[in-house]
Design a protein around this motif. Structure first.
Motif, mmCIF file in Angstrom:
data_model
loop_
_atom_site.group_PDB
_atom_site.id
_atom_site.type_symbol
_atom_site.label_atom_id
_atom_site.label_comp_id
_atom_site.label_asym_id
_atom_site.label_seq_id
_atom_site.Cartn_x
_atom_site.Cartn_y
_atom_site.Cartn_z
ATOM 1 N N ASN A 131 -64.201 -12.763 -32.463
ATOM 2 C CA ASN A 131 -63.937 -12.790 -34.152
ATOM 3 C C ASN A 131 -63.845 -11.048 -35.233
ATOM 4 O O ASN A 131 -65.366 -11.597 -35.991
ATOM 5 C CB ASN A 131 -63.959 -13.661 -34.514
ATOM 6 C CG ASN A 131 -63.351 -13.913 -35.936
ATOM 7 O OD1 ASN A 131 -62.379 -12.814 -36.376
ATOM 8 N ND2 ASN A 131 -64.190 -14.958 -36.571
ATOM 9 N N ASP A 132 -63.776 -10.303 -35.262
ATOM 10 C CA ASP A 132 -64.802 -9.226 -35.702
ATOM 11 C C ASP A 132 -63.366 -8.626 -36.381
ATOM 12 O O ASP A 132 -63.358 -7.607 -37.353
ATOM 13 C CB ASP A 132 -65.487 -7.927 -34.978
ATOM 14 C CG ASP A 132 -63.979 -7.083 -33.810
ATOM 15 O OD1 ASP A 132 -62.878 -7.726 -33.696
ATOM 16 O OD2 ASP A 132 -64.227 -6.323 -33.503
ATOM 17 N N ASN A 133 -62.067 -9.156 -37.169
ATOM 18 C CA ASN A 133 -60.663 -8.738 -37.767
ATOM 19 C C ASN A 133 -61.050 -10.053 -38.702
ATOM 20 O O ASN A 133 -60.924 -11.064 -37.746
ATOM 21 C CB ASN A 133 -60.089 -7.880 -37.423
ATOM 22 C CG ASN A 133 -60.640 -6.721 -36.306
ATOM 23 O OD1 ASN A 133 -60.152 -6.062 -36.455
ATOM 24 N ND2 ASN A 133 -60.468 -7.053 -34.327
ATOM 25 N N ARG A 164 -56.330 -9.023 -35.675
ATOM 26 C CA ARG A 164 -56.097 -8.293 -34.607
ATOM 27 C C ARG A 164 -56.770 -8.496 -33.344
ATOM 28 O O ARG A 164 -56.861 -8.324 -32.621
ATOM 29 C CB ARG A 164 -56.681 -6.360 -35.232
ATOM 30 C CG ARG A 164 -56.298 -5.961 -35.794
ATOM 31 C CD ARG A 164 -56.257 -4.663 -36.665
ATOM 32 N NE ARG A 164 -56.570 -3.522 -34.999
ATOM 33 C CZ ARG A 164 -57.450 -2.760 -34.883
ATOM 34 N NH1 ARG A 164 -58.234 -2.251 -36.365
ATOM 35 N NH2 ARG A 164 -57.275 -1.734 -34.233
ATOM 36 N N ASP A 165 -57.349 -9.220 -33.627
ATOM 37 C CA ASP A 165 -58.195 -10.638 -32.264
ATOM 38 C C ASP A 165 -57.031 -11.916 -32.006
ATOM 39 O O ASP A 165 -56.093 -11.109 -32.279
ATOM 40 C CB ASP A 165 -59.548 -11.520 -32.555
ATOM 41 C CG ASP A 165 -60.275 -10.261 -33.701
ATOM 42 O OD1 ASP A 165 -61.061 -9.710 -32.877
ATOM 43 O OD2 ASP A 165 -60.507 -11.145 -34.887
ATOM 44 N N SER A 166 -57.225 -11.917 -30.899
ATOM 45 C CA SER A 166 -56.603 -12.841 -29.870
ATOM 46 C C SER A 166 -57.447 -13.680 -29.889
ATOM 47 O O SER A 166 -58.679 -13.936 -29.957
ATOM 48 C CB SER A 166 -56.532 -11.745 -28.682
ATOM 49 O OG SER A 166 -57.533 -11.494 -27.436
ATOM 50 N N GLY A 167 -56.888 -15.155 -28.870
ATOM 51 C CA GLY A 167 -57.057 -16.452 -28.491
ATOM 52 C C GLY A 167 -57.233 -16.768 -30.188
ATOM 53 O O GLY A 167 -57.042 -16.655 -30.478
ATOM 54 N N ASN A 168 -58.991 -17.359 -29.458
ATOM 55 C CA ASN A 168 -59.319 -18.596 -30.204
ATOM 56 C C ASN A 168 -59.268 -17.816 -32.112
ATOM 57 O O ASN A 168 -59.581 -18.703 -33.320
ATOM 58 C CB ASN A 168 -59.755 -19.725 -30.727
ATOM 59 C CG ASN A 168 -59.892 -20.048 -29.282
ATOM 60 O OD1 ASN A 168 -58.702 -20.909 -29.519
ATOM 61 N ND2 ASN A 168 -60.375 -20.288 -27.920
ATOM 62 N N ASN A 169 -59.860 -16.287 -31.903
ATOM 63 C CA ASN A 169 -59.941 -15.430 -33.093
ATOM 64 C C ASN A 169 -59.163 -15.505 -33.585
ATOM 65 O O ASN A 169 -59.234 -14.268 -34.908
ATOM 66 C CB ASN A 169 -60.801 -14.126 -32.000
ATOM 67 C CG ASN A 169 -61.824 -15.017 -31.738
ATOM 68 O OD1 ASN A 169 -62.692 -15.981 -32.509
ATOM 69 N ND2 ASN A 169 -62.376 -13.579 -30.936
ATOM 70 N N GLY A 170 -57.734 -15.505 -32.994
ATOM 71 C CA GLY A 170 -56.391 -15.287 -34.275
ATOM 72 C C GLY A 170 -56.413 -16.577 -34.691
ATOM 73 O O GLY A 170 -57.603 -16.634 -35.193
ATOM 74 N N LYS A 226 -66.023 -18.316 -34.819
ATOM 75 C CA LYS A 226 -67.268 -18.798 -35.452
ATOM 76 C C LYS A 226 -68.260 -17.782 -35.535
ATOM 77 O O LYS A 226 -68.912 -17.582 -35.151
ATOM 78 C CB LYS A 226 -68.270 -19.312 -34.179
ATOM 79 C CG LYS A 226 -66.859 -21.070 -34.239
ATOM 80 C CD LYS A 226 -67.532 -21.833 -33.120
ATOM 81 C CE LYS A 226 -66.409 -23.279 -32.445
ATOM 82 N NZ LYS A 226 -66.855 -24.062 -31.473
ATOM 83 N N PRO A 227 -68.209 -17.471 -36.542
ATOM 84 C CA PRO A 227 -67.769 -18.496 -38.164
ATOM 85 C C PRO A 227 -66.945 -17.480 -37.994
ATOM 86 O O PRO A 227 -65.960 -16.510 -38.313
ATOM 87 C CB PRO A 227 -68.915 -17.825 -39.316
ATOM 88 C CG PRO A 227 -69.402 -16.357 -38.750
ATOM 89 C CD PRO A 227 -69.004 -16.181 -37.426
ATOM 90 N N PRO A 228 -65.284 -18.094 -39.236
ATOM 91 C CA PRO A 228 -63.915 -18.042 -39.249
ATOM 92 C C PRO A 228 -63.994 -16.947 -40.200
ATOM 93 O O PRO A 228 -64.973 -16.715 -41.457
ATOM 94 C CB PRO A 228 -63.487 -19.805 -39.637
ATOM 95 C CG PRO A 228 -64.543 -19.871 -40.474
ATOM 96 C CD PRO A 228 -65.862 -20.082 -39.451
ATOM 97 N N ARG A 229 -63.145 -15.755 -39.946
ATOM 98 C CA ARG A 229 -62.622 -14.857 -41.275
ATOM 99 C C ARG A 229 -61.242 -15.300 -41.975
ATOM 100 O O ARG A 229 -60.912 -16.065 -41.178
ATOM 101 C CB ARG A 229 -61.986 -13.448 -40.562
ATOM 102 C CG ARG A 229 -64.081 -13.257 -39.919
ATOM 103 C CD ARG A 229 -64.265 -12.054 -39.868
ATOM 104 N NE ARG A 229 -65.508 -11.040 -39.295
ATOM 105 C CZ ARG A 229 -65.413 -10.173 -39.823
ATOM 106 N NH1 ARG A 229 -65.076 -9.558 -41.091
ATOM 107 N NH2 ARG A 229 -66.871 -9.742 -39.354
ATOM 108 N N ALA A 230 -61.488 -15.150 -43.381
ATOM 109 C CA ALA A 230 -60.618 -15.820 -43.967
ATOM 110 C C ALA A 230 -59.903 -14.621 -44.646
ATOM 111 O O ALA A 230 -60.800 -13.100 -45.573
ATOM 112 C CB ALA A 230 -60.340 -16.403 -44.729
#
Length: 1019
Positions: A131-133, A164-170, A226-230
């Motif tokens: 989760n870098d985006n 731009r992330d995928s899966g659970n990071n979307g 994790k941690p989430p981005r918003a």
């Protein structure tokens, strides 16, 4: 021609059989993206079952993201992080697609030797998404139109956010925040559409455009990392007229093929949507939605017809497919929209010729298209890795590769995986190589694809056969020793070294060098002739003997080296000055030290040898104050030191050696005289005869006076501290021990009115300490109009012993008791008879007129005259109903005689900041009541100055505990003696500095004057 074609076909068939017999052994690793450098991804040795040593690993493909440990085969990350979103092969992936990074590693068995040939390992690394985006909306302000009177429960689509992330990071969830004006009107509902979360605005209340035509809401999108981005955006809801039908596409998914290299303007496909509304509410506009930058660069859509056209040059080798959404939106005031997924597959054309890449493999390196290989390599030694690839697809990518010409080299498949698009071969020897027969081979590799028409390409490689080298250069003799004098010039020749090599040609060409790095900075050797020269000035005192090794290296590959030992003995010269241990010397001595005592020791050396190192010392200039011992370097003083006269002595020492000619050097010497506490402080402010006026209402902490003093000593001997030792019985005043500032510590009361004399002791911090005493006068009263009275009180204080406190009104308590007594008598007398009281009062007024103070009347009684009658400090109370008996007045001649005898001027005319005091004094009309009280109830003592009279007893002498620099005395003449500009009444003595009685003893000795007398009436 037909025969040649038949031979080529047979060769191609053999190569295909070899390639078909291989089995895939791909290795797959997984690593999260954005890892720091030196993170272990996997170990080829462990995974392939190879031993821990004996193999050489080299990364062929995978840089700059990967590196391989050449000994262990472990694969690590590098300083360049792996970003899943920016990798070329992972840019257009969807959520469920995996991202791979390919790598290739060659493995050479060092036990068997490079002749056995390396092994090529291919593998892939699955780059896991992190989760870098941060999910983002298309705009910070989103606009949504809702018709008025929309029924409760109606849903309206909100533009989706992208991640731009995928899966659970979307994108994971949406959160809606409403203000007070929209509370209860809207809520958020998230629907699932093709694994996407579609935010929808749910109407919860009645909307009336005439009341409010827009609402500003806040929508927040959060991903599942994790941690989430918003991130957040402003959702502006505009209330419009009603539009109740959304456009509907004819298909749920559009798919088409697009040949690569299609011309600009070529139509790909057309999307169609229908709207059940009429008028502008049924008119539809098409637009691309969630399209990547590549899609927007290559395609465009007609807004009215929905036809998708080619906008840029499409290359299948760059983009194999294009996937995006098309949104159909009606033109109603409350527009509605829908979207559809469009997939365009790019169809391959045989527009790329095969690519041949030739690079080094294992220990064989290439430079400028030339591979170097030794003639003693065994058969089957790989000299290059040939990789053949075709960017096309299918049959267009099937490539056949051969070596043209009659050369002792062939291609052998290097990879065990079957990949038609990318094939790798080892170019290896088929026979033993002979340098004397053929030195260079020119190898041509040809690759042909299977397209129609077929495309081909060629690549050339030159193989340079290297001669072997088997003889070592030798020196004769192996030990070379030479004497060399110091003081040389850089570049002087030291000796010649010569070596011989039994080889021939380039293997016999020798290059000479010095092995030790330390010797290279001092000596240099001609690489071709072996002549050794000195680069710097040699200094025997620094290094007396040099020993180093020279090497002769032939130019063979690998080269061989012979060595010899060189010894250079450095001969001495008188080239060094005597050297003191320090650049300058500084010694400290205590003042008053007797002569011929040592004050310091210096050390001098000479780096030369023999007589050149024998040193003699001299004092310059030789003024007789100091001498030096040559044997020990001890400096002796010929004088006794007095810091107050001279605190520092500076001279030079000269050192001369015994060389021919002699050499010398100088050094500066400083003798600092340390201070002894042989001087007492002296007060510079205030003068003893000055005073400060204060009102009884003066607030606390008010600054009264500052005592300032100086000390001609140094250091702690000159650091002063201040204390109040007398004249402060009520604790009214306090003094700062460091600054000498006197401040008010307690509030004044009635008994505090009058003169206060503070005795301030000023001491230094020497051992033992010395001190002096200062007088600070403070006059407390409502007014100070009677200056003569204040001056008289101050003058009287100067002759009062210091052990007696002068602190305000001495008869204050008696006056209070007297007032109570007289008040009682007056009350009783009034009760007895009014008439008697009137008579008594009239009688008392007459008495006051004769003996008391009257405004405008000149006083005839001297304040300092001896009081007649018996001693009584309190005075007798008058009997009831009678006035007190008046005092006997002085006669005119007696008063004049007394004034003449007491005429005494205590004022130094040169001092401008001190009040004038003349004794005796007559008080003018308008004097304050305090003056009358002192005169009538407790008169001050008279001072009788009799210059020729014998000494008074010690009981009546004025003792001043003041040092010689601040001592005041009274004399019978009209002049006053001052010590300096700082004191009005002081007598400065100048005793010899080194007498038996030190100055400090004078400062602590009381001074008795024979011409000062006191009456019995003393404060």
């Amino acid at each position: 021609m037909a025969v040649l074609r038949w031979e080529v076909l047979l060769l191609l068939a053999a190569i295909l059989l070899v390639s078909c017999s291989t089995t895939p052994t791909d290795i797959l690793y997984r690593v999260p993206e954005e890892q720091p450098s030196n993170v272990l991804i996997g170990s080829l040795a462990e995974d392939l079952g190879f031993p821990d040593s004996g193999h050489l690993y080299k990364l062929e493909v995978g840089s700059p993201y990967l590196r391989v440990d050449g000994k262990t085969g472990k694969i690590y990350t590098t300083e360049i992080p792996i970003d899943r979103e920016t990798l070329e092969d992972c840019r257009n992936l969807f959520d469920l697609d995996k991202c791979f990074l390919e790598f290739e590693v060659s493995i050479t068995d060092m036990v068997k030797g490079i002749g056995s040939g390396p092994r090529l390992i291919e593998g892939r690394i699955e780059v896991l998404d992190i989760n870098d985006n941060t999910p983002q909306f298309s705009s910070p302000i989103l606009t949504l139109s809702i018709p008025e009177n929309t029924h409760i429960g109606a849903l309206f689509s909100i533009p989706m956010a992208t991640d731009r992330d995928s899966g659970n990071n979307g994108v994971a969830e949406y959160v809606l925040s409403t203000g007070p004006d929209a509370e209860g009107l809207f809520t958020l509902q998230v629907a699932e559409d093709s694994d996407e979360k579609v935010p929808q605005l749910l109407v919860m209340g009645n909307l009336d455009r005439e009341k409010k035509d827009s609402y500003d809401l806040n929508i927040r999108v959060v991903d599942g990392g994790k941690p989430p981005r918003a991130s957040s955006a402003l959702l502006r809801v505009t209330i419009t007229d009603q539009n109740d039908n959304a456009p509907k596409f004819e298909r749920s998914h559009y798919e088409a093929e697009l040949p690569e290299n299609s011309p600009l303007g070529h139509s790909v496909l057309q999307v169609r949507a229908n709207d059940a509304d009429t008028g502008t509410n049924g008119e539809i506009d098409y637009s691309l939605h969630q399209a990547s930058e590549t899609v927007q660069r290559l395609l465009r859509i007609d807004r009215l017809t929905g036809i998708i056209y080619v906008k840029g040059m499409v290359d299948r080798e760059e983009e194999t497919f294009l996937k995006f959404y098309v949104v159909a939106r009606d033109r109603g005031p409350n527009s509605k929209s829908s979207k559809v997924l469009v997939t365009i597959n790019v169809k391959d054309q045989n527009d790329n010729a095969p690519t041949i890449e030739i690079r080094g493999i294992g220990l064989v390196t290439h430079k400028n298209g030339v591979a170097n290989i030794s003639e003693d390599m065994p058969i089957g030694t790989p000299v290059a890795l040939v990789q053949v690839s075709d960017r096309d697809e299918g049959e267009n990518a099937v490539v056949t590769c051969v070596v043209a010409g009659d050369v002792p080299f062939q291609l052998r498949p290097a990879s065990e995986s079957a990949n038609d698009r990318k094939r790798k071969y080892f170019l290896q020897t088929t026979t033993l190589l002979d340098f004397e027969r053929v030195m260079v081979y020119r190898i041509e590799v040809v690759a042909v694809d299977s397209g129609n028409p077929a495309l081909s390409s060629t690549n050339l490689l030159r193989v340079q056969v290297i001669d072997t080298n088997d003889n070592t250069p030798a020196f004769s003799p192996a030990l070379l020793e030479v004497d060399f004098a110091e003081g040389n010039q850089p570049g002087d020749k030291v000796l010649d070294v010569v070596a011989a090599d039994a080889d021939s040609g380039i293997n016999a060409e020798l290059v000479y060098s010095i092995i030790e790095l330390s010797a290279k900075s001092i000596f240099e050797i001609d690489a071709d002739s072996g002549e050794v020269r000195v680069k710097n000035f040699l200094d025997r005192e620094e290094t007396e003997r040099y020993e180093f090794h020279v090497a002769a290296v032939d130019k063979g590959v690998p080269s061989k080296t012979g060595t010899a030992t060189v010894v250079v003995n450095v001969l001495d010269r008188n080239d060094n000055d005597p050297k003191f241990m320090l650049n300058s010397y500084s010694f400290s001595v205590i003042e008053n030290m007797p002569p011929l005592n040592p004050v310091g020791v210096v050390t001098v050396t000479d780096a030369d040898k023999g007589e050149n190192s024998q040193v003699r010392l001299f004092v310059e200039p030789d003024n007789g104050k100091f001498v030096i011992q040559n044997g020990t370097g001890t400096i002796l003083s010929s004088i006794s030191f007095d810091r107050e006269k001279e605190s520092t002595y500076n001279f030079r020492l000269k050192a001369v050696d015994g060389g021919d000619p002699p050499r010398s050097s100088l050094v500066e010497v400083t003798i600092n005289v340390l201070d002894e506490n042989d001087n007492a402080p002296y007060v510079t402010k205030p003068a003893n005869s000055s005073y400060t006026y204060l009102s009884p209402a003066t607030p606390l902490d008010t600054r009264v006076e500052v005592v300032k003093a100086e000390d001609i000593d140094d250091g702690l001997n000159a650091q002063l501290y201040y204390t109040i030792t007398g004249g402060n019985p009520y604790g009214l005043f306090q003094i700062s021990p460091t600054t000498g500032e006197i401040t008010l510590a307690q509030e004044f009361t009635g008994k505090h009115s009058g003169l206060h004399r503070l005795v301030v002791k000023v001491s230094d911090k020497g051992k033992p300490p010395r001190h002096t005493t200062a007088l600070v006068h403070v006059f407390v009263n409502e007014t100070k109009s009677n200056v003569s009275l204040i001056e008289a009180l101050v003058g009287h204080s100067l002759y009062t012993p210091l052990d007696r406190d002068i602190a305000g009104d001495p008869n204050y308590a008696l006056a209070q008791h007297s007032n109570i007594f007289y008040g009682s008598l007056a009350g009783i007398a009034g009760v007895i008879v009014v008439i008697v009281v009137v008579v008594v009062i009239r009688h008392r007024l007459q008495k006051d007129t004769k003996s008391g103070y009257q405004a405008g009347k000149k006083e005839s009684k001297d304040l300092y005259a001896v009081k007649q009658g018996p001693k009584n400090s309190k005075g007798k109370k008058s009997k009831k109903g009678k006035a007190p008996k008046p005092a006997k007045p002085l006669e005119e001649d007696e008063e004049a005689s007394l004034q003449k005898g007491l005429k005494f001027n205590l004022i130094n005319e040169n001092v401008n900041d001190s009040p004038r005091i003349h004794l005796p004094l007559n008080y003018p009309p308008g004097s304050p009541d305090l003056g009358r009280h002192y005169r009538s109830n407790s008169p001050l003592p008279s001072i009788q100055l009799q210059p020729q009279s014998p000494s008074a007893s010690k009981k009546h002498q004025a003792v001043q505990d003041l040092p010689a620099t601040n001592t005041f005395v009274g004399t019978g003449d009209n002049n006053s003696t001052g010590s300096d500009q700082y004191s009005d009444y002081s007598y400065k003595t100048n005793p010899p500095k080194y007498s038996n009685k030190q100055v400090g003893d004078y400062a602590n000795t009381a001074i008795y004057r024979r011409d000062i007398y006191w009456t019995d009436q003393v404060w």
